[in-house]
Design a protein around this motif. Structure first.
Motif, PDB file in Angstrom:
ATOM      1  N   GLU A   1       0.845  -1.193   0.000  1.00 22.79           N
ATOM      2  CA  GLU A   1       0.000   0.000   0.000  1.00 22.79           C
ATOM      3  C   GLU A   1       0.878   1.241   0.000  1.00 22.79           C
ATOM      4  N   GLU A   2       0.542   2.115  -0.925  1.00 21.98           N
ATOM      5  CA  GLU A   2       1.257   3.375  -0.974  1.00 21.98           C
ATOM      6  C   GLU A   2       0.920   4.187   0.275  1.00 21.98           C
ATOM      7  N   PRO A   3       1.958   4.744   0.879  1.00 28.16           N
ATOM      8  CA  PRO A   3       1.649   5.579   2.048  1.00 28.16           C
ATOM      9  C   PRO A   3       0.763   6.751   1.655  1.00 28.16           C
ATOM     10  N   VAL A   4      -0.179   7.011   2.493  1.00 26.04           N
ATOM     11  CA  VAL A   4      -1.100   8.117   2.230  1.00 26.04           C
ATOM     12  C   VAL A   4      -0.358   9.419   2.437  1.00 26.04           C
ATOM     13  N   LYS A   5      -0.255  10.128   1.339  1.00 26.02           N
ATOM     14  CA  LYS A   5       0.427  11.407   1.441  1.00 26.02           C
ATOM     15  C   LYS A   5      -0.505  12.429   2.073  1.00 26.02           C
ATOM     16  N   PRO A   6       0.014  13.137   3.049  1.00 23.21           N
ATOM     17  CA  PRO A   6      -0.857  14.143   3.677  1.00 23.21           C
ATOM     18  C   PRO A   6      -1.227  15.229   2.683  1.00 23.21           C
ATOM     19  N   VAL A   7      -2.466  15.581   2.722  1.00 19.94           N
ATOM     20  CA  VAL A   7      -2.944  16.648   1.843  1.00 19.94           C
ATOM     21  C   VAL A   7      -2.440  17.976   2.380  1.00 19.94           C
ATOM     22  N   PRO A   8      -1.686  18.664   1.555  1.00 20.43           N
ATOM     23  CA  PRO A   8      -1.175  19.938   2.068  1.00 20.43           C
ATOM     24  C   PRO A   8      -2.312  20.896   2.400  1.00 20.43           C
ATOM     25  N   VAL A   9      -2.170  21.491   3.518  1.00 25.60           N
ATOM     26  CA  VAL A   9      -3.178  22.459   3.950  1.00 25.60           C
ATOM     27  C   VAL A   9      -2.797  23.819   3.391  1.00 25.60           C
ATOM     28  N   VAL A  10      -3.648  24.298   2.538  1.00 20.53           N
ATOM     29  CA  VAL A  10      -3.395  25.604   1.938  1.00 20.53           C
ATOM     30  C   VAL A  10      -4.072  26.663   2.800  1.00 20.53           C
ATOM     31  N   VAL A  11      -3.249  27.460   3.374  1.00 19.77           N
ATOM     32  CA  VAL A  11      -3.780  28.524   4.222  1.00 19.77           C
ATOM     33  C   VAL A  11      -3.922  29.780   3.377  1.00 19.77           C
ATOM     34  N   ALA A  12      -5.140  30.189   3.239  1.00 12.63           N
ATOM     35  CA  ALA A  12      -5.388  31.395   2.447  1.00 12.63           C
ATOM     36  C   ALA A  12      -4.781  32.598   3.161  1.00 12.63           C
ATOM     37  N   PRO A  13      -4.085  33.429   2.412  1.00 10.61           N
ATOM     38  CA  PRO A  13      -3.509  34.612   3.062  1.00 10.61           C
ATOM     39  C   PRO A  13      -4.605  35.501   3.636  1.00 10.61           C
ATOM     40  N   VAL A  14      -4.322  35.945   4.812  1.00  6.64           N
ATOM     41  CA  VAL A  14      -5.278  36.831   5.478  1.00  6.64           C
ATOM     42  C   VAL A  14      -5.100  38.235   4.924  1.00  6.64           C
ATOM     43  N   ALA A  15      -6.156  38.709   4.355  1.00  6.82           N
ATOM     44  CA  ALA A  15      -6.082  40.057   3.783  1.00  6.82           C
ATOM     45  C   ALA A  15      -5.909  41.086   4.891  1.00  6.82           C
ATOM     46  N   ALA A  16      -5.005  41.989   4.635  1.00  8.51           N
ATOM     47  CA  ALA A  16      -4.785  43.046   5.614  1.00  8.51           C
ATOM     48  C   ALA A  16      -6.047  43.889   5.734  1.00  8.51           C
ATOM     49  N   PRO A  17      -6.416  44.197   6.960  1.00 11.98           N
ATOM     50  CA  PRO A  17      -7.633  45.002   7.113  1.00 11.98           C
ATOM     51  C   PRO A  17      -7.485  46.349   6.426  1.00 11.98           C
ATOM     52  N   THR A  18      -8.539  46.712   5.762  1.00 12.08           N
ATOM     53  CA  THR A  18      -8.540  48.011   5.089  1.00 12.08           C
ATOM     54  C   THR A  18      -8.656  49.116   6.123  1.00 12.08           C
ATOM     55  N   PRO A  19      -7.668  49.976   6.151  1.00 11.29           N
ATOM     56  CA  PRO A  19      -7.737  51.034   7.165  1.00 11.29           C
ATOM     57  C   PRO A  19      -8.953  51.923   6.943  1.00 11.29           C
ATOM     58  N   ALA A  20      -9.545  52.268   8.034  1.00 15.70           N
ATOM     59  CA  ALA A  20     -10.713  53.142   7.950  1.00 15.70           C
ATOM     60  C   ALA A  20     -10.277  54.511   7.423  1.00 15.70           C
ATOM     61  N   PRO A  21     -11.057  55.068   6.549  1.00 15.40           N
ATOM     62  CA  PRO A  21     -10.671  56.386   6.021  1.00 15.40           C
ATOM     63  C   PRO A  21     -10.610  57.417   7.136  1.00 15.40           C
ATOM     64  N   ALA A  22      -9.628  58.227   7.038  1.00 16.07           N
ATOM     65  CA  ALA A  22      -9.470  59.268   8.048  1.00 16.07           C
ATOM     66  C   ALA A  22     -10.664  60.219   7.992  1.00 16.07           C
ATOM     67  N   PRO A  23     -11.144  60.581   9.145  1.00 15.40           N
ATOM     68  CA  PRO A  23     -12.287  61.506   9.145  1.00 15.40           C
ATOM     69  C   PRO A  23     -11.937  62.812   8.436  1.00 15.40           C
ATOM     70  N   VAL A  24     -12.871  63.261   7.688  1.00 14.57           N
ATOM     71  CA  VAL A  24     -12.671  64.514   6.957  1.00 14.57           C
ATOM     72  C   VAL A  24     -12.781  65.675   7.944  1.00 14.57           C
ATOM     73  N   ARG A  25     -11.696  66.371   8.037  1.00 18.37           N
ATOM     74  CA  ARG A  25     -11.697  67.521   8.941  1.00 18.37           C
ATOM     75  C   ARG A  25     -11.881  68.788   8.113  1.00 18.37           C
ATOM     76  N   HIS A  26     -12.933  69.490   8.432  1.00 19.13           N
ATOM     77  CA  HIS A  26     -13.176  70.747   7.739  1.00 19.13           C
ATOM     78  C   HIS A  26     -12.386  71.862   8.418  1.00 19.13           C
ATOM     79  N   ALA A  27     -11.966  72.796   7.625  1.00 22.68           N
ATOM     80  CA  ALA A  27     -11.272  73.938   8.209  1.00 22.68           C
ATOM     81  C   ALA A  27     -12.220  74.693   9.133  1.00 22.68           C
ATOM     82  N   PRO A  28     -11.717  75.075  10.292  1.00 24.24           N
ATOM     83  CA  PRO A  28     -12.592  75.805  11.235  1.00 24.24           C
ATOM     84  C   PRO A  28     -13.164  77.063  10.586  1.00 24.24           C
ATOM     85  N   ILE A  29     -14.428  77.299  10.866  1.00 24.88           N
ATOM     86  CA  ILE A  29     -15.067  78.524  10.384  1.00 24.88           C
ATOM     87  C   ILE A  29     -14.804  79.615  11.413  1.00 24.88           C
ATOM     88  N   ARG A  30     -14.154  80.654  10.990  1.00 20.34           N
ATOM     89  CA  ARG A  30     -13.760  81.710  11.928  1.00 20.34           C
ATOM     90  C   ARG A  30     -14.904  82.688  12.229  1.00 20.34           C
TER      91      ARG A  30
END
Length: 241
Positions: free
Chosen positions: A99-128
């Motif tokens: 019997e041929e030895p059962v070759k282990p099935v390689p476990v393919v680990v999907a790359p973890v996508a880097a979290p998308t950084p939250a968009p920086a809050p839009v800062r409006h110029a102060p109204i004087r």
């Protein structure tokens, strides 16, 4: 002698060829089966022999290979009854299945996508500075803010959210219609109304400078309705951050 005759008949009828070689306690033949494959037949026909002798010869012939029994002939008594003691065995030596030895099935680990950084809050110029002007921001003779006025004040608060305001100046003005006492009182009430709304909305300042100046400092002539509407106003100004 009876069994020798049977053996010869078996060779002639069912087996294409027989090649014999013997030992002290057995006869072993190399035979060719009807399907063309090679097999072995061992016979243990002596009075002192038994099926054990045959099985030992089977093991010797096959060695480490497993033996597959094709046919066997039982030892017969004088009344031709079998004793469940086979003295003739036809067999083949099988090739062991590796019997041929059962070759282990390689476990393919999907790359973890880097979290998308939250968009920086839009800062409006102060109204004087903003100005609430005309009858659209206050009802005539009233210090109550209209929806148009509160919308402009909300935008002012949002633009200055998080800003450290050192001084916030709120100045109220009227046109020249009416007495000076009435105009001073109305302009001050409108300035305080704006201050109260801004503070409630979350605007913070180190110092609040809230004053009513009546008909002083007009920005347009009071001779026309358009000019008087421009003079009825509240000016809000930020000083420092």
């Amino acid at each position: 002698m009876f069994f020798r005759i049977l053996t010869a008949m078996a060779c002639a009828a069912g087996i294409a060829g027989c090649t014999a070689y013997s030992g002290l306690a057995h006869n072993t033949d190399v035979v060719v089966l009807p399907n063309g494959t090679q097999a072995y037949r061992v016979q243990c026909l002596g009075l002192l022999e038994s099926s054990k002798t045959c099985m030992n010869e089977v093991k010797r012939v096959c060695g480490d290979k497993p033996a597959t029994r094709i046919t066997s002939v039982d030892h017969m008594t004088s009344d031709l009854k079998g004793e469940n003691d086979p003295r003739e065995i036809t067999f083949q030596c099988s090739t062991p299945v590796v019997e041929e030895p059962v070759k282990p099935v390689p476990v393919v680990v999907a790359p973890v996508a880097a979290p998308t950084p939250a968009p920086a809050p839009v800062r409006h110029a102060p109204i004087r500075k903003i100005t609430l002007q005309g009858d659209a921001t206050f009802a005539v003779g009233s210090a109550t803010l209209t929806p148009i006025a509160t919308t402009k004040l909300d935008d002012f608060v949002a633009a200055n959210q998080g800003v450290d305001i050192d001084r916030l100046t709120i100045a109220g003005y009227t046109d020249s219609t009416g007495s000076a006492e009435l105009n001073n009182r109305l302009s001050a009430a409108r300035a305080r109304s704006v201050q109260g709304y801004l503070a409630t909305a979350g605007l913070r300042a180190t110092k609040w400078d809230v004053e009513g100046y009546g008909s002083a400092s007009p920005v347009a002539p009071n001779k026309t309705a358009i000019g008087r509407a421009k003079n009825r106003r509240v000016e809000i100004q930020v000083d420092g951050k």
